[in-house]
Design a protein around this motif. Structure first.
Motif, PDB file in Angstrom:
ATOM      1  N   ARG A  41      47.477  48.761  41.015  1.00 34.38           N
ATOM      2  CA  ARG A  41      46.066  49.098  41.247  1.00 34.38           C
ATOM      3  C   ARG A  41      45.156  48.321  40.303  1.00 34.38           C
ATOM      4  NH1 ARG A  41      45.782  55.177  40.385  1.00 34.38           N
ATOM      5  NH2 ARG A  41      43.573  54.767  40.480  1.00 34.38           N
ATOM      6  N   VAL A  42      45.576  48.144  39.058  1.00 32.11           N
ATOM      7  CA  VAL A  42      44.778  47.406  38.079  1.00 32.11           C
ATOM      8  C   VAL A  42      44.664  45.947  38.496  1.00 32.11           C
ATOM      9  CG1 VAL A  42      44.756  46.555  35.699  1.00 32.11           C
ATOM     10  CG2 VAL A  42      45.216  48.961  36.156  1.00 32.11           C
ATOM     11  N   ILE A  43      45.766  45.347  38.943  1.00 35.08           N
ATOM     12  CA  ILE A  43      45.720  43.952  39.378  1.00 35.08           C
ATOM     13  C   ILE A  43      44.802  43.791  40.577  1.00 35.08           C
ATOM     14  CG2 ILE A  43      47.081  42.096  40.405  1.00 35.08           C
ATOM     15  CD1 ILE A  43      49.370  42.956  38.578  1.00 35.08           C
ATOM     16  N   GLU A  44      44.888  44.709  41.540  1.00 36.07           N
ATOM     17  CA  GLU A  44      44.001  44.640  42.703  1.00 36.07           C
ATOM     18  C   GLU A  44      42.541  44.780  42.288  1.00 36.07           C
ATOM     19  OE1 GLU A  44      45.554  47.711  45.173  1.00 36.07           O
ATOM     20  OE2 GLU A  44      47.181  46.452  45.937  1.00 36.07           O
ATOM     21  N   PHE A  45      42.268  45.680  41.339  1.00 32.60           N
ATOM     22  CA  PHE A  45      40.903  45.859  40.841  1.00 32.60           C
ATOM     23  C   PHE A  45      40.415  44.590  40.158  1.00 32.60           C
ATOM     24  CE2 PHE A  45      38.039  47.067  37.341  1.00 32.60           C
ATOM     25  CZ  PHE A  45      37.018  47.639  38.075  1.00 32.60           C
ATOM     26  N   MET A  46      41.276  43.964  39.359  1.00 29.49           N
ATOM     27  CA  MET A  46      40.874  42.769  38.628  1.00 29.49           C
ATOM     28  C   MET A  46      40.688  41.573  39.562  1.00 29.49           C
ATOM     29  SD  MET A  46      42.978  43.151  35.090  1.00 29.49           S
ATOM     30  CE  MET A  46      42.215  41.734  34.342  1.00 29.49           C
ATOM     31  N   GLU A  47      41.405  41.535  40.681  1.00 27.56           N
ATOM     32  CA  GLU A  47      41.174  40.473  41.650  1.00 27.56           C
ATOM     33  C   GLU A  47      39.768  40.566  42.223  1.00 27.56           C
ATOM     34  OE1 GLU A  47      44.657  41.176  44.207  1.00 27.56           O
ATOM     35  OE2 GLU A  47      45.006  39.019  44.000  1.00 27.56           O
ATOM     36  N   LEU A  48      39.310  41.784  42.436  1.00 25.15           N
ATOM     37  CA  LEU A  48      37.961  41.978  42.987  1.00 25.15           C
ATOM     38  C   LEU A  48      36.878  41.793  41.929  1.00 25.15           C
ATOM     39  CD1 LEU A  48      38.604  45.112  45.214  1.00 25.15           C
ATOM     40  CD2 LEU A  48      38.345  42.747  45.961  1.00 25.15           C
ATOM     41  N   THR A  67      37.840  46.124  31.486  1.00 28.45           N
ATOM     42  CA  THR A  67      38.057  46.731  30.181  1.00 28.45           C
ATOM     43  C   THR A  67      38.731  48.071  30.421  1.00 28.45           C
ATOM     44  OG1 THR A  67      35.934  47.868  30.206  1.00 28.45           O
ATOM     45  CG2 THR A  67      35.979  45.652  29.243  1.00 28.45           C
ATOM     46  N   PRO A  68      39.356  48.644  29.396  1.00 27.34           N
ATOM     47  CA  PRO A  68      39.953  49.967  29.587  1.00 27.34           C
ATOM     48  C   PRO A  68      38.926  51.018  30.039  1.00 27.34           C
ATOM     49  CG  PRO A  68      40.825  48.969  27.615  1.00 27.34           C
ATOM     50  CD  PRO A  68      39.738  48.063  28.108  1.00 27.34           C
ATOM     51  N   ARG A  69      37.692  50.901  29.576  1.00 29.46           N
ATOM     52  CA  ARG A  69      36.667  51.860  30.000  1.00 29.46           C
ATOM     53  C   ARG A  69      36.353  51.752  31.488  1.00 29.46           C
ATOM     54  NH1 ARG A  69      32.114  52.479  25.299  1.00 29.46           N
ATOM     55  NH2 ARG A  69      33.554  53.110  23.669  1.00 29.46           N
ATOM     56  N   LYS A  70      36.357  50.517  32.005  1.00 34.11           N
ATOM     57  CA  LYS A  70      36.127  50.343  33.444  1.00 34.11           C
ATOM     58  C   LYS A  70      37.248  50.976  34.260  1.00 34.11           C
ATOM     59  CE  LYS A  70      33.393  46.110  33.600  1.00 34.11           C
ATOM     60  NZ  LYS A  70      33.380  44.702  34.060  1.00 34.11           N
ATOM     61  N   LEU A  71      38.476  50.859  33.769  1.00 36.16           N
ATOM     62  CA  LEU A  71      39.599  51.467  34.487  1.00 36.16           C
ATOM     63  C   LEU A  71      39.503  52.985  34.471  1.00 36.16           C
ATOM     64  CD1 LEU A  71      42.662  49.304  33.450  1.00 36.16           C
ATOM     65  CD2 LEU A  71      41.140  49.039  35.384  1.00 36.16           C
ATOM     66  N   VAL A  72      39.080  53.533  33.343  1.00 42.12           N
ATOM     67  CA  VAL A  72      38.914  54.985  33.255  1.00 42.12           C
ATOM     68  C   VAL A  72      37.866  55.450  34.266  1.00 42.12           C
ATOM     69  CG1 VAL A  72      38.087  56.847  31.756  1.00 42.12           C
ATOM     70  CG2 VAL A  72      39.675  55.139  30.866  1.00 42.12           C
ATOM     71  N   LYS A  73      36.809  54.675  34.383  1.00 37.42           N
ATOM     72  CA  LYS A  73      35.710  55.054  35.262  1.00 37.42           C
ATOM     73  C   LYS A  73      36.054  54.856  36.743  1.00 37.42           C
ATOM     74  CE  LYS A  73      30.851  54.032  36.128  1.00 37.42           C
ATOM     75  NZ  LYS A  73      29.723  53.178  35.766  1.00 37.42           N
ATOM     76  N   HIS A  74      36.606  53.692  37.091  1.00 36.53           N
ATOM     77  CA  HIS A  74      36.785  53.351  38.499  1.00 36.53           C
ATOM     78  C   HIS A  74      38.121  53.798  39.083  1.00 36.53           C
ATOM     79  CE1 HIS A  74      33.104  51.077  38.767  1.00 36.53           C
ATOM     80  NE2 HIS A  74      33.413  50.443  37.647  1.00 36.53           N
ATOM     81  N   LEU A  75      39.170  53.816  38.289  1.00 36.70           N
ATOM     82  CA  LEU A  75      40.497  54.160  38.809  1.00 36.70           C
ATOM     83  C   LEU A  75      40.969  55.543  38.386  1.00 36.70           C
ATOM     84  CD1 LEU A  75      42.359  50.759  38.308  1.00 36.70           C
ATOM     85  CD2 LEU A  75      41.181  51.601  40.324  1.00 36.70           C
ATOM     86  N   LYS A 110      44.526  56.459  27.486  1.00 35.39           N
ATOM     87  CA  LYS A 110      45.854  56.036  27.054  1.00 35.39           C
ATOM     88  C   LYS A 110      46.581  55.282  28.166  1.00 35.39           C
ATOM     89  CE  LYS A 110      49.692  57.812  24.429  1.00 35.39           C
ATOM     90  NZ  LYS A 110      50.196  58.974  23.705  1.00 35.39           N
ATOM     91  N   GLN A 111      46.468  55.764  29.405  1.00 34.54           N
ATOM     92  CA  GLN A 111      47.099  55.071  30.532  1.00 34.54           C
ATOM     93  C   GLN A 111      46.533  53.661  30.702  1.00 34.54           C
ATOM     94  OE1 GLN A 111      46.215  57.850  33.665  1.00 34.54           O
ATOM     95  NE2 GLN A 111      48.362  58.456  33.837  1.00 34.54           N
ATOM     96  N   ALA A 112      45.231  53.536  30.581  1.00 36.01           N
ATOM     97  CA  ALA A 112      44.592  52.231  30.747  1.00 36.01           C
ATOM     98  C   ALA A 112      45.094  51.248  29.688  1.00 36.01           C
ATOM     99  CB  ALA A 112      43.076  52.377  30.667  1.00 36.01           C
TER     100      ALA A 112
END
Length: 115
Positions: free
Chosen positions: A19-26, A31-39, A44-46
Motif C-alpha cells: 500500500r505504501v509503494i502504491e501511495f508513493m507511486e501516486l 513522510t510517516p505523517r502522510k502515511l498515518v493520515k492517508h493510510l 510505529k507502523q509507518a
C-alpha cells in the motif's frame, strides 16, 4: 551496511508495504505523517514499513534523520518481487488443460467420457 545488502530483493511481505509503494507511486514522496493520515497506519507502523523498504533498497530517505522524507529509489521495481495475482478468468483451469493432452484423451475414451 551488511543488513541492507542482505535484504535486497526480498519479497515484500506485508500489505502495508504494498500500500505504501502504491501511495508513493501516486504522490511521488511520503513522510510517516502522510502515511498515518492517508493510510490509517499508526506512527510505529509507518516507521517500520519505511525501515523495511529502505533496507530492501526500494525507498530512499531524502530528508533529515529526524524529519524523514522518502522517495522511491531509482530502479526500485528491479529490487521488489511483488506478485500480481491473476483473476480466475485469466488462469486456465487444470482440468481443461489436462483434457487437451493426448494421454488424457486416451484415458477418457476408455472410460466412455471422451470428447
Amino acid at each position: 551496511m551488511a543488513r541492507r545488502e542482505k535484504n535486497r530483493g526480498r519479497h515484500l511481505r506485508g500489505q502495508n508495504a504494498i500500500r505504501v509503494i502504491e501511495f508513493m507511486e501516486l504522490a511521488g514522496e511520503a513522510t510517516p505523517r502522510k502515511l498515518v493520515k492517508h493510510l490509517q497506519l499508526s506512527n510505529k507502523q509507518a516507521h517500520r514499513v519505511f525501515e523495511r523498504l529502505t533496507a530492501a533498497g526500494v525507498v530512499v530517505n531524502q530528508g533529515k534523520p529526524r524529519y524523514p522524507n522518502y522517495r522511491l529509489a531509482p530502479y526500485w521495481k528491479l529490487r521488489t518481487r511483488i506478485k500480481a495475482e491473476k483473476s480466475p478468468a485469466e488462469r486456465p483451469r487444470i482440468t481443461e488443460e489436462c483434457r487437451k493432452s493426448t494421454a488424457m484423451k486416451r484415458v477418457l475414451s476408455v472410460y466412455g467420457m471422451g470428447l
